[in-house]
Write a protein that holds these residues in place. Structure first.
Motif, short mmCIF file in Angstrom:
data_model
loop_
_atom_site.label_atom_id
_atom_site.label_comp_id
_atom_site.label_asym_id
_atom_site.label_seq_id
_atom_site.Cartn_x
_atom_site.Cartn_y
_atom_site.Cartn_z
N ALA A 155 0.91 -1.29 -0.17
CA ALA A 155 -0.01 -0.39 0.04
C ALA A 155 0.69 1.16 0.16
CB ALA A 155 -0.30 0.10 1.21
N ASP A 174 -4.84 10.04 -2.64
CA ASP A 174 -3.73 9.71 -3.89
C ASP A 174 -3.30 8.13 -3.10
OD1 ASP A 174 -2.91 8.89 -5.95
OD2 ASP A 174 -0.97 10.09 -6.43
N GLU A 176 -3.39 3.58 -3.14
CA GLU A 176 -2.74 2.55 -4.07
C GLU A 176 -3.03 1.11 -3.24
OE1 GLU A 176 -0.18 0.53 -7.28
OE2 GLU A 176 -0.33 2.51 -7.70
N GLY A 179 -2.28 -2.73 -5.67
CA GLY A 179 -2.19 -2.86 -7.00
C GLY A 179 -4.17 -1.75 -7.42
N ASN A 180 -4.58 -1.24 -6.48
CA ASN A 180 -6.00 -1.33 -6.78
C ASN A 180 -5.64 0.81 -6.72
OD1 ASN A 180 -8.41 -0.26 -7.06
ND2 ASN A 180 -9.20 -1.21 -6.04
N ARG A 181 -6.01 1.49 -7.82
CA ARG A 181 -5.98 3.00 -7.33
C ARG A 181 -6.82 3.29 -6.91
NH1 ARG A 181 -1.97 6.38 -11.20
NH2 ARG A 181 -3.81 7.78 -9.83
N LEU A 203 -12.22 4.06 -7.06
CA LEU A 203 -11.41 3.27 -7.42
C LEU A 203 -11.08 2.34 -8.95
CD1 LEU A 203 -13.32 2.82 -4.96
CD2 LEU A 203 -11.42 1.08 -4.15
N ASP A 204 -10.11 2.05 -8.72
CA ASP A 204 -10.12 1.40 -10.60
C ASP A 204 -11.15 0.41 -10.19
OD1 ASP A 204 -7.74 2.59 -11.27
OD2 ASP A 204 -6.15 1.46 -10.68
#
Length: 374
Positions: A155, A174, A176, A179-181, A203-204
């Protein structure tokens, strides 16, 4: 724990009219070094300059978290920790403050202004940064258990923070996680019986199973991969939340992700609701609502979904007819409602009952298997 601390104090003329305090030693296995200084004792309640700096180190990060005022669970992280902070201020003005916490390769730092007055403490603003190859054990130490845990959680986080009156405003997020923005802004209010979290997150990707696990416990059986047959756990009531949620991809099952997804996500005490959900799905537009609840181990869900102008060939592909060219062409409108009760996730889905209507416009059948007619 055991303490072995020594302190030295110099004040008056020997300290240039001010005061200097040094504390050093060990406490509960931690090495502690603290310096406190005031440049003018005569102006102590006025505009004297005050500085405070401290370093605390411990071979066990969880002991360090306890000494920092948290109440960590005894989960051995195996990594040592270091906490450093400094405060420099003049009179009643907000002071410059920095804080750094490091454990292994996990670091948290904050820099900003903080009010030193006892009334309303803590009160201040600043920027926070977090980097961690695996944040999960530290979250667990502080009592935060994430759904589908155990795989590690690399993270990073950057955000602006404003604290005061039992509330925190976290903006310019900002981040992550695995791997999930993640972006957005949050507010946290500790003034009620349980903390309340509000704001908006983008989120992505979001997985419905991950969200539901916060209410129902593990959705799948780790050993078999099938739906969990274990009794639902007692519901948690750690905090209430009401969030505007957006996701580029929302995974709700086997029929492919919903894209450009948005919804209002709220929950409290064993209940989670997705309201006013919308997105693009199967070549069409979906809207719907889902409520999942757990009352003392009794599960309940209620949902409705509307799909407009879905592409029948996309539906074919989603249900697994990928080896052959699409047979059906046209547009599908679908309305479904469903609900169920159960004491396990498996029971809950097996007990599903509901109804629906479908309408196909401009249907074209590209190929008919005559063997089906004989």
């Amino acid at each position: 724990g055991n303490s072995n601390l020594t302190a030295s104090l110099v004040f008056g003329e020997a300290a240039g009219g001010g005061m200097a305090v040094k504390v050093a030693g060990t406490s509960n296995g931690s090495r502690i070094a603290l310096d406190y200084g005031v440049n003018d004792l005569a102006k102590l309640t006025g505009d004297a300059k005050v500085n405070l700096s401290a370093t605390i180190e411990n071979p066990q990060a969880q002991i360090l978290l306890g000494q920092a005022g948290l109440d960590p669970l005894p989960i051995g992280g195996g990594e040592g920790g270091r906490l450093q902070f400094s405060v420099n201020g003049t009179g009643g003005e907000p002071a410059d403050a920095t804080l750094t916490v490091a454990a292994g390769r996990t670091t948290l730092s904050a820099r900003g202004k903080i009010g030193l007055a006892a009334a309303g403490f803590p009160k201040g603003s600043g920027a926070i940064k977090l980097e961690s190859p695996d944040l999960e054990p530290y979250l667990m130490m502080t009592g935060i258990v994430l759904p589908q845990g155990g795989a590690g959680l690399p993270a990073r986080l950057g955000a602006e923070l404003v604290l005061g009156e039992g509330k925190a405003e976290i903006s310019a997020v900002d981040a992550e996680a695995a791997g999930n923005r993640i972006g957005g802004a949050l507010s946290v209010d500790w003034n009620g019986a349980v903390p309340k979290v509000g704001g908006e997150l983008a989120l992505d990707s979001v997985d419905l199973g991950w969200l539901a696990e916060g209410v129902l416990g593990p959705v799948t059986d780790g050993a078999t991969g099938g739906l969990a047959t274990t009794p639902l756990p007692k519901p948690r009531s750690d905090f209430d939340f009401n969030l505007a949620l957006k996701a580029q991809n929302f995974t709700a099952g086997t029929l492919g992700p919903i894209t450009s997804f948005s919804a209002s996500l709220n929950g409290a005490g064993g209940q989670m609701t997705l309201e006013e959900a919308t997105g693009q799905w199967l070549g069409g537009t979906m809207s719907g609502r889902l409520m999942v609840a757990n009352t003392d181990g009794n599960g309940f869900y209620q949902g409705r979904i509307s799909l407009r102008q879905a592409d029948l060939s996309a539906v074919e592909r989603a249900i697994g007819r990928v080896a052959e060219a699409g047979v059906l062409e046209g547009r599908l409108d679908l309305d479904l409602v469903a609900e169920a009760t159960g004491t396990s996730v498996s029971d809950l889905l097996a007990a599903t009952n509901g109804s629906g209507t479908g309408k196909v416009a401009a249907l074209t059948v590209r190929r008919l298997d005559s063997g089906l007619l004989s």
